[in-house]
Design a protein around this motif. Sequence first.
Motif, PDB file in Angstrom:
ATOM      1  N   ARG A   1      77.039  74.644  66.048  1.00 49.12           N
ATOM      2  CA  ARG A   1      76.515  75.143  64.770  1.00 49.12           C
ATOM      3  C   ARG A   1      76.492  76.669  64.755  1.00 49.12           C
ATOM      4  NH1 ARG A   1      72.883  73.252  60.881  1.00 49.12           N
ATOM      5  NH2 ARG A   1      72.540  71.333  62.083  1.00 49.12           N
ATOM      6  N   GLN A   2      76.026  77.265  65.827  1.00 47.49           N
ATOM      7  CA  GLN A   2      75.929  78.721  65.882  1.00 47.49           C
ATOM      8  C   GLN A   2      77.309  79.375  65.851  1.00 47.49           C
ATOM      9  OE1 GLN A   2      73.561  79.652  69.339  1.00 47.49           O
ATOM     10  NE2 GLN A   2      71.705  78.678  68.515  1.00 47.49           N
TER      11      GLN A   2
ATOM     12  N   MET B   1      80.577  82.894  61.790  1.00 45.37           N
ATOM     13  CA  MET B   1      81.755  83.376  61.069  1.00 45.37           C
ATOM     14  C   MET B   1      81.334  83.955  59.722  1.00 45.37           C
ATOM     15  SD  MET B   1      84.412  80.251  61.869  1.00 45.37           S
ATOM     16  CE  MET B   1      84.769  79.761  63.557  1.00 45.37           C
ATOM     17  N   PRO B   2      81.820  85.137  59.362  1.00 48.46           N
ATOM     18  CA  PRO B   2      81.379  85.788  58.115  1.00 48.46           C
ATOM     19  C   PRO B   2      81.744  85.006  56.857  1.00 48.46           C
ATOM     20  CG  PRO B   2      83.225  86.979  59.103  1.00 48.46           C
ATOM     21  CD  PRO B   2      82.781  85.969  60.109  1.00 48.46           C
TER      22      PRO B   2
ATOM     23  N   PRO C   1      83.570  82.223  48.297  1.00 49.39           N
ATOM     24  CA  PRO C   1      84.682  82.012  47.358  1.00 49.39           C
ATOM     25  C   PRO C   1      85.934  82.765  47.811  1.00 49.39           C
ATOM     26  CG  PRO C   1      82.645  82.492  46.173  1.00 49.39           C
ATOM     27  CD  PRO C   1      82.357  82.730  47.622  1.00 49.39           C
ATOM     28  N   GLY C   2      87.053  82.103  47.695  1.00 52.02           N
ATOM     29  CA  GLY C   2      88.318  82.731  48.064  1.00 52.02           C
ATOM     30  C   GLY C   2      88.610  82.733  49.543  1.00 52.02           C
ATOM     31  N   ALA C   3      87.946  81.865  50.317  1.00 54.46           N
ATOM     32  CA  ALA C   3      88.236  81.788  51.750  1.00 54.46           C
ATOM     33  C   ALA C   3      89.714  81.456  51.952  1.00 54.46           C
ATOM     34  CB  ALA C   3      87.350  80.730  52.401  1.00 54.46           C
ATOM     35  N   SER C   4      90.372  82.196  52.813  1.00 53.53           N
ATOM     36  CA  SER C   4      91.823  82.127  52.943  1.00 53.53           C
ATOM     37  C   SER C   4      92.258  81.021  53.891  1.00 53.53           C
ATOM     38  CB  SER C   4      92.360  83.470  53.434  1.00 53.53           C
ATOM     39  OG  SER C   4      91.853  83.746  54.736  1.00 53.53           O
ATOM     40  N   ALA C   5      93.555  80.768  53.853  1.00 57.05           N
ATOM     41  CA  ALA C   5      94.143  79.803  54.783  1.00 57.05           C
ATOM     42  C   ALA C   5      94.096  80.320  56.220  1.00 57.05           C
ATOM     43  CB  ALA C   5      95.587  79.512  54.382  1.00 57.05           C
ATOM     44  N   ALA C   6      94.119  81.642  56.373  1.00 57.00           N
ATOM     45  CA  ALA C   6      94.022  82.224  57.712  1.00 57.00           C
ATOM     46  C   ALA C   6      92.669  81.907  58.338  1.00 57.00           C
ATOM     47  CB  ALA C   6      94.229  83.731  57.640  1.00 57.00           C
ATOM     48  N   PHE C   7      91.607  81.985  57.525  1.00 58.33           N
ATOM     49  CA  PHE C   7      90.287  81.625  58.041  1.00 58.33           C
ATOM     50  C   PHE C   7      90.229  80.138  58.375  1.00 58.33           C
ATOM     51  CE2 PHE C   7      86.243  79.627  56.713  1.00 58.33           C
ATOM     52  CZ  PHE C   7      85.499  79.968  57.830  1.00 58.33           C
ATOM     53  N   GLU C   8      90.849  79.317  57.549  1.00 58.00           N
ATOM     54  CA  GLU C   8      90.853  77.877  57.832  1.00 58.00           C
ATOM     55  C   GLU C   8      91.533  77.593  59.164  1.00 58.00           C
ATOM     56  OE1 GLU C   8      92.380  73.669  55.782  1.00 58.00           O
ATOM     57  OE2 GLU C   8      92.346  75.538  54.619  1.00 58.00           O
ATOM     58  N   GLY C   9      92.643  78.296  59.428  1.00 59.45           N
ATOM     59  CA  GLY C   9      93.312  78.144  60.715  1.00 59.45           C
ATOM     60  C   GLY C   9      92.444  78.602  61.869  1.00 59.45           C
ATOM     61  N   HIS C  10      91.727  79.725  61.661  1.00 60.46           N
ATOM     62  CA  HIS C  10      90.830  80.223  62.710  1.00 60.46           C
ATOM     63  C   HIS C  10      89.692  79.239  62.963  1.00 60.46           C
ATOM     64  CE1 HIS C  10      88.339  82.857  65.080  1.00 60.46           C
ATOM     65  NE2 HIS C  10      87.368  82.826  64.169  1.00 60.46           N
ATOM     66  N   LEU C  11      89.153  78.642  61.884  1.00 62.05           N
ATOM     67  CA  LEU C  11      88.080  77.659  62.031  1.00 62.05           C
ATOM     68  C   LEU C  11      88.581  76.433  62.781  1.00 62.05           C
ATOM     69  CD1 LEU C  11      85.226  76.607  61.332  1.00 62.05           C
ATOM     70  CD2 LEU C  11      86.151  75.830  59.143  1.00 62.05           C
ATOM     71  N   TYR C  12      89.782  75.997  62.460  1.00 58.58           N
ATOM     72  CA  TYR C  12      90.338  74.827  63.135  1.00 58.58           C
ATOM     73  C   TYR C  12      90.512  75.096  64.631  1.00 58.58           C
ATOM     74  CZ  TYR C  12      93.640  71.216  64.528  1.00 58.58           C
ATOM     75  OH  TYR C  12      94.268  70.182  65.194  1.00 58.58           O
ATOM     76  N   LYS C  13      91.051  76.248  64.989  1.00 59.96           N
ATOM     77  CA  LYS C  13      91.252  76.576  66.409  1.00 59.96           C
ATOM     78  C   LYS C  13      89.921  76.651  67.149  1.00 59.96           C
ATOM     79  CE  LYS C  13      95.601  79.106  65.809  1.00 59.96           C
ATOM     80  NZ  LYS C  13      96.283  80.419  65.934  1.00 59.96           N
ATOM     81  N   THR C  14      88.897  77.208  66.496  1.00 60.02           N
ATOM     82  CA  THR C  14      87.585  77.294  67.127  1.00 60.02           C
ATOM     83  C   THR C  14      87.031  75.905  67.422  1.00 60.02           C
ATOM     84  OG1 THR C  14      87.127  79.365  65.970  1.00 60.02           O
ATOM     85  CG2 THR C  14      85.235  78.150  66.846  1.00 60.02           C
TER      86      THR C  14
END
Length: 394
Positions: free
Chosen positions: A80-81, A86-87, A228-241
Motif C-alpha cells: 500500500r505504501q 507514487m505522485p 486526471p490524465g495519468a499517462s500510459a508511462a505511469f501505468e507501465g511504471h505501476l505494473y512493473k512495481t
Amino acid sequence: MFKHLFKLIWNKKKQNFLLMSEMLFSFLVLFAVFTLLVYYYDNYKKPMGFEYQNVWVISYNNAYQTKSTDSLNTYYEILRQNIKAMPEVRELSFCSFNTPFTNNMSQGRISYHKKPLDHVNFYTADESFPATMNMQILEGRWFNKTDVATKNKPIVINSDIKEQLFGKGAAVGQLISNYDEKEKMRVIGVVQSIKMKGDYAATGYGLYQKTDTGSLRWMGKIMVQVVPGASAAFEGHLYKTLANYMKNSNVEIEHLTNKRTSINYFTLVPMIVLSIVGGFLAINVALGLFGVLWYNINQRRGEIGLRRAVGASGGAVSSQLIYESMILATLSLIVGSFFAVQFPLLNVFDLSAGIYISAMLLAITFIYALVFLCSLYPGRQAAAIYPAVALHEE
C-alpha cells in the motif's frame, strides 16, 4: 354508427381475426420491448453513486502466502505504501473480487426481525474504499480501526437495503441477522447505492464488510484512484512495481471507464435483439393492415359508390375505414392488456408496477398510431372513388 361498423366487422370475422391476432402478438412483443426500455431508462436516470473516471482496477492472484498474521499484514501494508507514494496516485483500497462493472457476484440472504431479504450483494473493503470511489455516506460512518474487536460484526448497508428494511426510520445501530440468523451484524452506516453493473442495471442491495487478515488471504483486487490524465508511462511504471513486488502473481491493470463501456454494451444486447424483433413485427402489421384495407377498397367499390350516391361525403367514407381499423385494434388491445396487466399484479420479474404500466401505455399508443397511419392513405383512396364510376362497374 358503431353498431353498423361492428356488424361489418362481424361479417368478415375470419379475415379480421387473422389481422387481430397479428396485432395482439405484436402488442405483446412491443410490451416486452417497452418494458425493457422503460426499465433501462429508469435505471439510467438514477445517479451512479460513485466516480469511476479516474479509477483503475488492479487484479492479482497467487499472492503472498504465509501462516503468520503479522507477516501478511506487513506485506500488504508495504505494498500500500509503495503504491501510495507514487505522485499520480490519490487513494487506493483493497477489496473483494466483485468490483464495479464486472460479472462477479457474491450474494446471500439477510433478515431483520425475521423479515428475509434475498439477493443481497456482499462486498468486502477496507477503510479507504469510500475515499477511493468518492462514495456518499448518507447516515452514520464508514469502517475505522475501532471496528476490529466488537461484539457484533459491523456492517455498512446501501440506501436500497435501508429503504427496504427500515423505510424512513434510522438504520444505524440496528441489528441484522445473516442467512441462518445465527450471527448478528450491527449497522454503523448507510451509503448511497451504486450501480455496480453499469448505467442501465439496477443498483441492487449492497452490504459492505470490513477487511481483516482472513480476507487478505483471498482478496485479489486493488482499486486505485489516479490523478486526471495519468499517462500510459505511469501505468507501465505501476505494473512493473507490482510485478517486482508480487513476483509469483499475475498482475493486470484495467480502467473502469473501459469496463463500464463493455458492460453497457453487454447489457444492451437483449434490448437491441427485442427491438429488432419488435420492429419487424411492426412492419408486418403495417404491411398486413395496408394490404387488407387496400383489398377491402377494391372489393367494396360497389358499397362505397352506393354510399357516395346516397349522399355520403368522401370524408365520411374515409372515416368509416379508419374507424373499422381502430375498432379492430381496440379489440386486440383489450385482450392484450388483459395479459399485460397480469405482470404487475403477479409481480413478475420483481419490477415495479409503474414500469409495466408505462410500457403497456407506450405499446398501446404505438399500435394505435401505427393503425391510424396505415389507414389514412387507403381511406383517402376510398374517398376519391366517384359514385357513377363505381356503380357503372357494378
